[in-house]
Structure formats: structure tokens, C-alpha cells
Design an enzyme around this catalytic site. Sequence first.
Site, PDB file in Angstrom:
ATOM      1  N   ASP A 162       0.927  -1.234  -0.055  1.00  0.00           N
ATOM      2  CA  ASP A 162       0.078   0.091   0.000  1.00  0.00           C
ATOM      3  C   ASP A 162       0.867   1.091   0.024  1.00  0.00           C
ATOM      4  O   ASP A 162       2.118   1.268   0.356  1.00  0.00           O
ATOM      5  CB  ASP A 162      -0.791  -0.197   1.412  1.00  0.00           C
ATOM      6  CG  ASP A 162      -1.736   1.144   1.545  1.00  0.00           C
ATOM      7  OD1 ASP A 162      -2.369   1.692   0.316  1.00  0.00           O
ATOM      8  OD2 ASP A 162      -1.456   1.913   2.493  1.00  0.00           O
ATOM      9  N   ASP A 215      -0.320   5.037   0.944  1.00  0.00           N
ATOM     10  CA  ASP A 215      -0.490   6.151   1.724  1.00  0.00           C
ATOM     11  C   ASP A 215      -0.525   5.772   3.085  1.00  0.00           C
ATOM     12  O   ASP A 215      -1.330   4.692   3.636  1.00  0.00           O
ATOM     13  CB  ASP A 215      -1.875   6.688   1.619  1.00  0.00           C
ATOM     14  CG  ASP A 215      -2.098   7.258   0.101  1.00  0.00           C
ATOM     15  OD1 ASP A 215      -1.069   7.913  -0.246  1.00  0.00           O
ATOM     16  OD2 ASP A 215      -3.049   7.039  -0.530  1.00  0.00           O
ATOM     17  N   ASP A 246      -1.608  -0.684   6.057  1.00  0.00           N
ATOM     18  CA  ASP A 246      -1.871   0.272   7.211  1.00  0.00           C
ATOM     19  C   ASP A 246      -3.114   0.470   7.779  1.00  0.00           C
ATOM     20  O   ASP A 246      -3.413   1.080   8.712  1.00  0.00           O
ATOM     21  CB  ASP A 246      -0.991   1.566   7.228  1.00  0.00           C
ATOM     22  CG  ASP A 246      -1.977   2.486   6.261  1.00  0.00           C
ATOM     23  OD1 ASP A 246      -1.989   3.749   6.730  1.00  0.00           O
ATOM     24  OD2 ASP A 246      -2.376   2.194   5.179  1.00  0.00           O
TER      25      ASP A 246
END
Length: 484
Positions: A12, A14, A164
Site C-alpha cells: 500500500d 498512503d 496500514d
Amino acid sequence: MNRLPLQAVLFDMDGTLVDTERLWWEAVERVAGRALTEADQPEVLGRPVEHTAAWLAAATGTPAEGLADALHREFADRVRTGIVPRPGALGLLDALAGEDVPTALVTASPRAVADTVLAALGASRFAVSVTADDTEHTKPAPDPYLAACRSLGVDPAACVAVEDTQTGVTSAEAAGCAVLAVPSLAPIEAAPGRTVLASLEDVTPSRLRALLPQTLRVMTWNLWYGGTKVRDHRAKQLKVITETGVDVVGLQETQGTAAQELADALGWHHHRAGENLGIISRHPITARFGDPDVGFYGAAGVRIRIGAGPQVDIWTTHLDHKPYGPYESAFDRLPADELTAHEEVRLGQIRDTLRRIGDTVPVVLVGDFNSPSHLDRSDVEWPVSKAAEQAGLSDSYREAHPDPVRDPGHTWSPVHAEHEDGSGRPEPQDRIDFVLHRGLGVLGSRTYVSGLPLPWPDVEDNDWPSDHAAVITIFSLGGGAEPV
């Protein structure tokens, strides 16, 4: 302990590779005109711009399109001036590149934002990038991770996704990836197949490999009179077992001594049952089941322990070969009701085996059933395979290959093109050897025959010392998730 090889790592963007969750949070606050709270996190973190814009539109009465444009502008301005890699991110990317492990960027951000971040990180660090613009559905749907795996030509089960947010974790897990979660703003709970760490600083490629599922390779193999129809049969059997990398083999037609001789040569564990059945295992056998003096037809089982992990029950069975349904169908043209009626002996044998197995989980039942599967032939409800299915056992080969036309999976017979009676009639080719299971995940299954065996009777010098094809299934025993 066997694990899948690490084929790729999918990141991922961001909050995972770069500290943009804070920038996105600030951008949403600016456009919303208010401070955000913890209650707003599910609508903001890990979501595409369009989702958050629609949420704001519902709350403010402002058109979503204008809000989306404003969010894009605010976020892009912050990315250009304030992008900061997360601790350990660049070091992990470089370590993976050093070991030739491909990486992909998989983000719910639009392409314009992703390209800005890629320029800052170095686009050459990633073999593939998938953004919100590249799939019909983005996170939490599995589509972005599946698209990345397709582009890389890898199996999701052999990949680790690094995320996250819970939204991203849901997407990666739905795609079938093992997950390393490194929460940025909102906490994430550990779960089977999911590891949660505070940062990427101490993460290495080796540690990522350890997150992939433990595997168990199980083979069913009718040895054909112990293999004695073929010259140097024992050496050829050992070669097959070694080259296929299997962990457990359920044997039929052992001629009494094959299981022990093979196990001794391999340094494995074994169980002998009567003159026909045996099981060999590279993992320790902790229990033995069934009648040790079982006749030529019947079943026997063992329980194996896999490292410090789970125990799995493995059963092997051999069902009576007469009357043989495919002959009665192809040669005698018997109707379906007569074919199923003639399965009563085998049906009784499989029911006895299933009764002995009980409701054990996890369990694998392999063997020469001498009966086709109802999953392969829509014209006949073959009752033996139906009984196993009704007992909760799944056919691993058909799980991996659901189309019987494209992938027939024939196991009878690689050395019989014509019927043995000399009539010249084509031998019915069928799938009668199975690896069934309950409580495990199937990562792959295939039939196996070594070399190009000559047909009967010229079989003495064949590399393949059997008249059946073997079936090999790779099972997943669960992820190698670490504790928090």
C-alpha cells in the site's frame, strides 16, 4: 517446515510507504471545514477520494464532484511539499530488490497522486503499480491486489501485502494474500494469516517469507504390485518422491514391504497396514488408526505432527475393483441406475472408512477408489464420491480444477491405451484416484506421471513404475502470522 516461496511483496502507499495519511487527514479537514474525529476514520482512511467526497457531500449538501476535485487539489499540494517515507520503508524495498523479489504499489489513491509519490520514491523500485483508476472496484474489494498479482504473474497465496488500514487489510486478505499490517493512525487487530507490527524498521525479506502459509504436499499413489512390473522399481519410486517434494504419500498395492523400504531409504516415518496399504511421512507419526491387519481392500490412517504446528490425520484407502463402472458404461452400455446399483460394495467400503474417520478436522483421505466421481460425469451420480462429499470431504483436484472438460485429471491409466483383453477397444480413461480433505486450504493439485511411459505390456523399462497416475495436492495449513 515447508512454506510457499515468496513470489512478490505488494505495498500500500498512503501511510505504509509514505507518511501521507496525516496529509490526507489534513486535506479532508480543510475541505470539510472542521476537525475530524475518531468516528470519521472509517470514511476517510484507506478510502478512495470518491468515497470520502460522497460522504462529505451527504453531510454538507455540497455536490460530490466539486468536493472530490477539492480533495485532489488539497492532497496533491501537501504531497508535493510534505512527503516523508515511513521508517524502514526504503530499506525494505532495497533489500527485496537485492534478493530479486518483485514489488508492486497497490493504492486506493488516483493515478495522479500515485505518480507523484512514485517519482519521490523512485518508480523503478516497483515492477507494477495499481491505483484507484485501474480497477472497477478499489479497496476494500480484492480487485486491486488481484490485478497486481495478474500483472506480476504470481499467486496471491505466495505474496505478502503490506498495509496500514483495516480497509486495505480487508482487500488484501480477500485476494488471498498474507498480510503484514503496520498501522498508521487507526489500530488493527492481529488475526490468522495477519501479522501486526509497529513499523517496517526491522522487517527483512526473510521475515516476510515466514509470514507465508505452511504447506503440506500429499500424494496418493497405487504402486501396482509394489512396482514390480517395472525394472528398478524401488529406485524409480524414490526418485519420484524426491523430485516431487511431497511430504506424505498414501500408498496402495504395497506388497507388504514398500512403505517401510521407502521410508527407511528416505529417513521418513511409516505405517504399514496389511499387505496392501501404507503411509510414509517426512513428519513424525503420532498415532495410527484402523485395523493393522486390514485385508487387500480397506483403509488405514495416521496422525502426523508438522513441526511445532498442527496435527493432521492422513488416511489411505483402496476400494474393490469389481465390477468396474467405466467398463460397464463404455463396453456394456448399462444405464445410470444399474451403474449406481453396482457400486454397493465400494459404497459399503467407503462408508466404513468414513465411519472410522469420524468428524476429525483437519483430515486428508487419499486412495484408489476404483470409481469415478459425480463431479466429473453429470450423467451418473456416482455414489462413492457422493458419500465422501456428504461426509464433508472436498475433492482437492476439483477445487483446483473445477472444469472436468478442460482438466479431466485422468489417473487410469497412463499405460493402458487399449483394453487388456486384446480386443483393441480403447481403454476408458477416468479419474479414480483422489485426494479428499476436510478443514484445509487447497493451494494447488495435479496428476503426476514421470517420463513418457510405454503402454502395456512393454512397461519393464518405463520411468513410471505404476499403472495409475499419482495425484499431488498442496495444502495450506494457515499463515505464519507472528504475534503482535
